[in-house]
Design a protein around this motif. Structure first.
Motif, PDB file in Angstrom:
ATOM      1  N   GLN B 127       0.578  -1.116   0.005  1.00 50.77           N
ATOM      2  CA  GLN B 127       0.078  -0.009  -0.030  1.00 50.77           C
ATOM      3  C   GLN B 127       0.901   1.146  -0.186  1.00 50.77           C
ATOM      4  OE1 GLN B 127      -3.028  -0.505   3.080  1.00 50.77           O
ATOM      5  NE2 GLN B 127      -4.246  -1.325   1.514  1.00 50.77           N
ATOM      6  N   GLU B 128       1.400   1.120  -0.766  1.00 49.96           N
ATOM      7  CA  GLU B 128       2.661   2.407  -0.800  1.00 49.96           C
ATOM      8  C   GLU B 128       2.674   2.687  -2.364  1.00 49.96           C
ATOM      9  OE1 GLU B 128       7.111   2.244  -1.350  1.00 49.96           O
ATOM     10  OE2 GLU B 128       7.261   4.357  -0.888  1.00 49.96           O
ATOM     11  N   ALA B 129       2.019   4.355  -2.177  1.00 51.02           N
ATOM     12  CA  ALA B 129       1.704   5.740  -3.377  1.00 51.02           C
ATOM     13  C   ALA B 129       2.678   6.625  -3.257  1.00 51.02           C
ATOM     14  CB  ALA B 129       1.147   5.422  -3.580  1.00 51.02           C
ATOM     15  N   ASP B 130       3.718   7.049  -3.858  1.00 56.43           N
ATOM     16  CA  ASP B 130       4.173   7.722  -3.775  1.00 56.43           C
ATOM     17  C   ASP B 130       3.514   9.937  -3.616  1.00 56.43           C
ATOM     18  OD1 ASP B 130       6.062  10.713  -3.758  1.00 56.43           O
ATOM     19  OD2 ASP B 130       6.383  10.725  -6.047  1.00 56.43           O
ATOM     20  N   THR B 131       2.371   9.844  -3.023  1.00 57.34           N
ATOM     21  CA  THR B 131       1.272  10.587  -2.874  1.00 57.34           C
ATOM     22  C   THR B 131       1.375  11.729  -2.920  1.00 57.34           C
ATOM     23  OG1 THR B 131       0.115   9.176  -1.654  1.00 57.34           O
ATOM     24  CG2 THR B 131      -0.305  10.814  -1.411  1.00 57.34           C
ATOM     25  N   VAL B 132       3.039  12.263  -2.760  1.00 55.93           N
ATOM     26  CA  VAL B 132       3.391  13.642  -1.844  1.00 55.93           C
ATOM     27  C   VAL B 132       3.340  13.994  -4.436  1.00 55.93           C
ATOM     28  CG1 VAL B 132       3.838  14.196  -0.700  1.00 55.93           C
ATOM     29  CG2 VAL B 132       5.605  13.395  -2.242  1.00 55.93           C
TER      30      VAL B 132
END
Lengths: 200, 597
Positions: B127-132
């Protein structure tokens, strides 16, 4: 192409004479920003530029004040007056941007770029390359019997010319920094009087 | 502050708290009453802290997109910042549509996203995404907090940035080790304190105001064109606009987002401008000699073909965002300022300006002539309900209850804009810039949560309604008594209309195949459901819907062939409108217009 505009600066914020905005000629402007040196600030600036489809010829960034964590970004861009004004306004609303200045508009400025140019050649072409290096006041910073690496500093046109002359002599590779630009005269950058590098 | 409170505050500043507690305390100090969210692994510490307190209410949505839309509904109906809490990865990516919607419509949102622990960032963790990275272009600003000591400061700054200047969404990405770590609290900056770099100009330049009033004083054919900026600016701006209109006697039109700032029951009101705006509003924009834009951004839905836009007018543009000025249309007098302050300055300067003014009688005669075309005319006859009639009757019956009207996107949205005569600001909640189907139902829930006793209606199409229909469950759980009014024409109506006008009537995939039974669907969710197809039964069904407590779904079967007019076809000018189906046949869209959206 230099901007022929000799009308005074904006009378008040956002005010750009209509004649300028309706000018459809394309001009090259150098825009400088002072930004907080934080993670992602370059991505913010470059993402804005690509996302809105502006034409950027050069973009450089480096820290200029360690204590206050400020970086300076220099952008060379081409567009109509309306586009240039839009680029500046869009950059100005990014949160980590302290100030946006149009160096082309605000009076004379100087801009320099550094290039490393590798040329592989022997015989007469070696002598020719060295002669050209002298004319351009470039430095030889690496050499082997078959090659040179030249360091040349100047405005973009001068570096373009140097590279063009090296092409028939065995140009192998170039690495350019993009431009660093600064306004002529005694005035500093930030309008709040806090010039970067002023001891705080 | 009492002495005891001061001592407490001081000791609090010195004591370490968990990151999650710091977040909750920062939200409390920002005056947050409601958070719309959905839990997940990366935000569990924050949810644990939510569980331990009673000051902030959490509204559990059924999809993160709806959390942002609900916060938008909350923000539009209250003028406050909407607050969202979602988890990392899919939680954040699901929120992206809502964030983009909020950016396009300048809606103040703070969205807290969970993130994997800092040491896992960049490792493709679960559940990692490069949110910024993902949200950089769809937020006004975003932050990744790497240190619990910075949490409170960053959250306060996020609210400041979301609220001040041109409002917008701000994301604060919080790794799980930060929300589980320990840090010190920082109180909010005092209201009005200057941010280090973000200092939007709010007071107008006196010279700009002088030039604007000078143009207004000699205008013979002026028109105000106002937008969502007036409503975002708040009650002061709305009051100043109304005063300025009363003083000048000028006509006024507005964008989709600006409806309600000026009352639609006044003579000076021309109706909405733009692609589906009224004949009189668009022709006034085209023929005016002075255009006064206030908090509007010359969007392509408003201007039509820029080459022919309002060719003979001087233009004044008031906007808090300097990048809105001269972006699409070059203007003579830019006024970079908060709409409220600028309008108040114009009111004062107009009162002081004593030069003789030309009469506007000729201009008003011209406008009366255009109004005579009755461009919104339709005929309700036969056994089938016309969609315009359904919406007109709904508003007529509901209007005395001061309703909040939300919409989805499409034909029903344009008919709602044409037929709901808003007299107050913040009563109209719609997705203008992004045009997000599925916006209205969660937005209605957000507005209803903010105003529990109020009447909140979502006017929807059957296709849009299905895009976030799961939120009926949210409405039931949180007792949000929204009324979902579905105009069912069995088509994605606006798509069908364009296919009819641009693609030879080849209705590729715009037919709403395999529709659910909306009454049974409502009942399955625990809502009341009703359906009407007989024009004679329409009024009573609407009354039943309004009088039924709790959330209600009301399906109105309407004429599937009706198109939305007037219409400025793509690539055309304001004075080249299609007024009716017969007109549409005569004015085929060709050439470059085909490529426009």
């Amino acid at each position: 192409m230099p901007h022929p505009d000799d009308t005074p600066q904006s009378l008040y914020e956002g005010m750009v004479p209509l004649a300028r905005l309706k000018d459809r000629h394309v001009y090259r402007h150098v825009i400088a920003l002072v930004v907080d040196n934080e993670t992602g600030v370059l991505a913010r600036v470059s993402g804005l530029v690509s996302g809105r489809g502006y034409n950027i010829e050069s973009l450089t960034v480096a820290e200029i004040d360690k204590d206050r964590q400020l970086s300076r970004i220099n952008i060379a861009t081409s567009g109509t007056r309306q586009v240039i004004e839009q680029v500046k306004a869009q950059l100005g609303r990014l949160v980590p941007v302290h100030e946006v200045r149009d160096l082309t508009d605000e009076g004379p400025c100087v801009a320099r770029e550094l290039a490393l140019v590798k040329v592989a050649c022997t015989g007469d072409k070696r002598a020719e390359a060295l002669k050209t290096c002298e004319i351009f006041r470039a430095n030889v910073i690496d050499t082997t019997p078959q090659s040179f690496v030249f360091e040349v500093v100047g405005d973009t046109d001068k570096i373009d010319a140097f590279i063009d002359l090296m092409r028939p002599l065995g140009l192998v590779e170039t690495s350019r920094t993009g431009i660093a630009a600064i306004a002529r005269g005694p005035a500093g950058f930030l309008s709040d009087g806090l010039s970067p590098n002023t001891p705080s | 502050m009492t002495a005891r409170a001061a001592v407490l505050a001081e000791s609090e500043a010195d004591t370490f708290m968990s990151g999650a507690r710091l977040i909750l305390k920062a939200l409390e100090d920002q005056g947050v009453e409601v958070v719309f969210g959905y839990p997940g692994g990366a935000v569990l510490p924050i949810y644990d802290e939510l569980f331990k307190q009673n000051r902030i209410r959490h509204i559990l949505v059924r999809h993160e997109q709806a959390a942002v839309h609900a916060a938008e509904g909350y923000a539009h109906s209250t003028g406050k910042v909407g607050c969202v809490l979602v988890t990392s990865g899919p939680g954040a990516t699901n929120a992206v549509t809502g964030l983009t919607d909020a950016l396009m419509d300048s809606t103040p949102i703070v969205c807290l996203t969970g993130q994997v622990p800092t040491h896992l960032i960049g490792n493709d963790a679960f559940q990692e995404a490069d949110t910024v990275g993902i949200t950089r272009p769809c937020t006004k600003h975003n932050y990744l907090v790497r240190d619990a000591d910075q949490l409170a400061r960053v959250i306060h700054e996020a609210f400041h940035v979301a609220r001040e200047g041109r409002p917008g969404p701000v994301v604060v990405d919080i790794p799980k080790d930060v929300s589980m770590g320990q840090g010190r609290y920082a109180p909010p900056l005092p209201r009005g304190a200057a941010h280090k770099t973000y200092r939007p100009r709010t007071a107008p330049d006196a010279r700009a105001v002088r030039e604007a009033v000078a143009l207004m004083a000699k205008a013979r054919r002026p028109v105000f064109y106002t937008g969502g900026g007036v409503i975002n600016s708040g009650a002061r701006a709305v009051a100043a606009l109304r005063e300025l209109l009363a003083l000048t006697g000028f006509p006024i039109t507005s964008t989709l987002m600006g409806l309600g700032a000026y009352p639609a029951d006044q003579d000076q009101w021309l109706g909405m401008v733009g692609m589906h705006g009224t004949y009189e509003a668009n022709l006034a924009m085209h023929d005016c000699d002075l255009l006064i834009a206030v908090g509007a951004r010359f969007d392509d839905r408003v201007t039509g073909n820029l080459a022919f836009f309002s060719p003979g007018s001087k233009k004044i543009h008031i906007d808090i965002d300097p990048s809105s000025i001269n972006k699409n249309v070059v203007v003579d007098v830019p006024v970079v300022a908060d709409c409220g302050q600028a309008l108040e300055a114009l009111v004062a300067a107009w009162k002081a300006e004593t030069a003789p003014r030309p009469g506007l009688a000729g201009w008003w005669r011209q406008i009366a002539d255009w109004r005579g075309r009755d461009c919104l005319y339709y005929e309700q006859k036969g056994p089938v309900i016309k969609p315009q009639y359904a919406i007109q009757r709904l508003f007529e019956i509901a209007k005395d209850r001061d309703p909040f009207i939300c919409t989805e996107v499409g034909q029903h949205q344009m008919w709602a804009a044409q037929f709901c005569g808003f007299t107050r600001a913040n009563r109209w909640i719609t997705s203008g810039g992004l045009g997000t189907m599925g916006f209205g139902l969660p937005a209605a829930i957000g507005a209803q949560i903010a105003h529990p006793g109020a009447l909140v209606i979502d006017i929807a199409g059957e296709a849009s309604a299905l895009m976030n229909i799961q939120e009926l469950s949210t409405a039931v759980q949180h007792k949000a008594a929204i009324k979902l009014f579905i105009i069912n024409n069995q088509y994605m109506g606006m798509v069908r209309q364009w296919q009819e006008m641009l693609h030879g009537g080849r209705y590729a995939h715009s037919y709403s195949e395999a529709l659910p039974d909306f009454v049974k669907l409502a009942e399955a969710f625990g809502c009341a459901g009703m359906r009407v197809s007989d024009p004679a039964r329409l009024d009573q069904t609407i009354r039943d819907m309004l009088d039924t407590p709790g959330p209600v779904v009301c399906e109105v079967a309407v004429d599937p062939r009706e198109n939305c007019f007037p219409m400025i076809p793509s690539g055309k000018a304001h004075n080249d409108m299609i007024l009716s189906a017969e007109d549409a046949a005569a004015k085929r869209i060709t050439g470059e217009g085909l490529a426009l959206v």
